[in-house]
Design an enzyme around this catalytic site. Structure first.
Site, mmCIF file in Angstrom:
data_model
loop_
_atom_site.group_PDB
_atom_site.id
_atom_site.type_symbol
_atom_site.label_atom_id
_atom_site.label_comp_id
_atom_site.label_asym_id
_atom_site.label_seq_id
_atom_site.Cartn_x
_atom_site.Cartn_y
_atom_site.Cartn_z
ATOM 1 C CB SER A 1 -0.722 -0.037 1.222
ATOM 2 O OG SER A 1 -1.506 1.378 1.384
ATOM 3 C CE1 TYR B 1 -4.016 -2.086 5.297
ATOM 4 C CE2 TYR B 1 -3.256 -0.012 4.294
ATOM 5 C CZ TYR B 1 -3.585 -1.397 4.168
ATOM 6 O OH TYR B 1 -3.946 -1.794 2.763
ATOM 7 C CE LYS C 1 -1.411 -4.525 3.611
ATOM 8 N NZ LYS C 1 -1.752 -5.802 2.835
HETATM 9 N N1 UFG Z 1 -13.329 9.991 3.827
HETATM 10 C C1 UFG Z 1 -14.331 10.723 3.988
HETATM 11 N N2 UFG Z 1 -15.603 10.439 4.679
HETATM 12 C C2 UFG Z 1 -15.926 9.112 4.652
HETATM 13 C C3 UFG Z 1 -14.985 8.303 4.422
HETATM 14 C C4 UFG Z 1 -13.684 8.618 3.713
HETATM 15 O O1 UFG Z 1 -14.054 12.131 4.078
HETATM 16 O O2 UFG Z 1 -17.158 8.749 4.923
HETATM 17 C C5 UFG Z 1 -12.113 10.544 3.382
HETATM 18 C C6 UFG Z 1 -10.911 10.093 4.191
HETATM 19 O O3 UFG Z 1 -10.594 10.683 5.232
HETATM 20 C C7 UFG Z 1 -10.152 9.995 3.097
HETATM 21 C C8 UFG Z 1 -10.588 9.832 1.782
HETATM 22 O O4 UFG Z 1 -12.052 9.945 1.936
HETATM 23 O O5 UFG Z 1 -9.538 11.488 3.027
HETATM 24 C C9 UFG Z 1 -10.308 8.406 1.230
HETATM 25 O O6 UFG Z 1 -10.730 7.407 2.286
HETATM 26 P P1 UFG Z 1 -10.639 5.993 2.177
HETATM 27 O O7 UFG Z 1 -11.357 5.438 3.381
HETATM 28 O O8 UFG Z 1 -11.694 5.759 0.993
HETATM 29 O O9 UFG Z 1 -9.577 5.684 1.712
HETATM 30 P P2 UFG Z 1 -8.070 5.553 2.555
HETATM 31 O O10 UFG Z 1 -7.220 6.436 1.773
HETATM 32 O O11 UFG Z 1 -8.412 5.749 3.773
HETATM 33 O O12 UFG Z 1 -7.785 4.019 2.485
HETATM 34 C C10 UFG Z 1 -7.614 3.435 1.324
HETATM 35 C C11 UFG Z 1 -7.605 1.850 1.626
HETATM 36 C C12 UFG Z 1 -6.200 1.591 2.362
HETATM 37 C C13 UFG Z 1 -4.920 2.258 1.857
HETATM 38 C C14 UFG Z 1 -5.193 3.575 1.507
HETATM 39 C C15 UFG Z 1 -4.220 4.215 0.635
HETATM 40 O O13 UFG Z 1 -8.303 1.455 2.390
HETATM 41 O O14 UFG Z 1 -5.952 0.027 2.483
HETATM 42 O O15 UFG Z 1 -6.236 3.740 0.653
HETATM 43 O O16 UFG Z 1 -4.471 5.664 0.407
HETATM 44 F F1 UFG Z 1 -3.976 2.221 2.689
#
Ligand code: UFG
Length: 334
Positions: free
Chosen positions: A118, A142, A146
């Site tokens: 990741s 997390y 990785k």
């Molecule tokens: N977000 C919101 N509201 C929500 C959900 C998410 O504002 O209800 C924001 C988060 O704060 C973040 C962005 O949207 O800024 C993306 O969030 P995601 O949860 O969709 O994805 P993440 O970036 O947290 O995580 C994903 C994978 C991980 C990986 C990561 C790398 O789940 O396994 O991408 O960027 F490590």
């Protein structure tokens, strides 16, 4: 002769798309997956073994019964925020169990390994886009999980002749509804399904933090279509089979969107406004994650073909509609 590949977590989101593509490319696909999300998984292009991927007795049976040539390892806990709250669970599932899997592989002489890593291994960006040499300072358990496995792989390749490719995904998104594949986490935490469900049901959608270092204060992410990520796995396995060269690659598009930009696009596609709530930052989130994909492009000849944001959102929307139709219920926000 057909080669057999064992796919751990092959009934999960990225795992299922990759397993499907591997089967399409002529591999015999064995999936080991305990269906953690209780997701329905009825596909005739693979053999499904409903077990924990680190169960050594089951792995022994699999390695003895099938002529497994390589392992593609997806099974893992994936929510960054949850890893901050429950690090023990994450180290156990993502590091210790991977260690067990590698142990079984080596015992049975299986030495090719494709690993779901990741961009979370990089932590906060020092420069954007990030290439594979970007300093690695993961901020969440997390991301540290990785990176820990990447270290294990490096050392095992030197000592035990394990051949591996670690693929560092940026934000996997989109779906392949025509193949019956899409995102089905329970609970869902990823922005695109949550946002689409919120818009369709006119329930509130929470933006986690609007004081990040970006043009509108919301986090920047590089959304890459899950079908492109799958394609990279097939190319990585082919590369490993041909060259035996262990390596690390970023999988992203090189373009980042803020959460607000993503919301604007989703509103256009759904022809409806989102009901937005501004909430606190979520633990473990970093300002921006955008890939430099030159290495995967040069060495694996990988180029994203499905990753424009509109296509990603439309495919995710078709998937949400398909799932809700099959459940015969109105989509509701979680
Ligand atoms: N977000 C919101 N509201 C929500 C959900 C998410 O504002 O209800 C924001 C988060 O704060 C973040 C962005 O949207 O800024 C993306 O969030 P995601 O949860 O969709 O994805 P993440 O970036 O947290 O995580 C994903 C994978 C991980 C990986 C990561 C790398 O789940 O396994 O991408 O960027 F490590």
């Amino acid at each position: 002769m057909k080669k057999t590949v064992l796919v751990t977590g092959g009934a999960g989101y990225i795992g299922s798309h990759t397993a499907y593509l591997l089967a399409q490319q002529g591999y015999d696909v064995i999936i080991i997956d305990k269906l953690l999300h209780n997701q329905p998984f009825n596909h005739n292009w693979c053999t499904l073994i409903k077990e924990d991927f680190a169960n050594k007795d089951v792995l022994k049976d699999i390695f003895k019964s099938y002529n497994v040539d390589s392992v593609v390892h997806f099974a893992a806990f994936i929510e960054v925020g949850e890893s901050v709250i429950y690090p023990q669970r994450f180290y156990e599932n993502n590091v210790l169990k991977t260690f067990e899997l590698l142990d079984s592989m080596l015992t049975h002489g299986v030495k090719k390994f494709i690993y779901s890593s990741s961009c979370a291994v990089y932590g906060n960006p020092i420069k954007i886009p990030m290439d594979e040499n970007h300093p690695k300072n993961p901020v969440s358990p997390y991301g540290k999980n990785k990176l820990a496995v990447e270290f294990i792989l490096e050392d095992y390749s030197k000592a035990y002749d394990l051949k591996y490719i670690a693929l560092r995904y940026f934000n996997a998104a989109g779906a392949f509804p025509e193949a019956g594949l899409g995102e089905m986490h329970n609970p869902e935490t990823h922005i695109i399904p949550l946002l689409l469900r919120a818009i369709l049901s006119q329930k509130p959608f929470k933006i986690f933090g609007d004081n990040y270092n970006s043009k509108d204060g919301t986090c920047i992410r590089d959304y890459v279509h899950v079908r492109d990520i799958s394609d990279a796995h097939v190319k990585a396995l082919d590369h490993l089979e041909k060259t035996g060269a262990s390596d690390f690659f970023n999988l992203g598009t090189g373009t980042g969107y803020t959460v607000k930009e993503l919301i604007n696009s989703a509103e256009k596609i759904c022809a409806a406004k989102a009901n937005l709530i501004y909430a606190e930052r979520r633990d473990g989130d970093v300002d921006a994650l955008v890939a430099d994909l030159s290495k995967a492009s040069d060495i694996l000849n990988w180029k994203p073909a499905f990753s424009n944001l509109e296509f990603i959102l439309k495919s995710a929307l078709r998937w949400e509609e398909k799932v809700s139709l099959e459940k015969n219920e109105i989509i509701t926000s979680v």
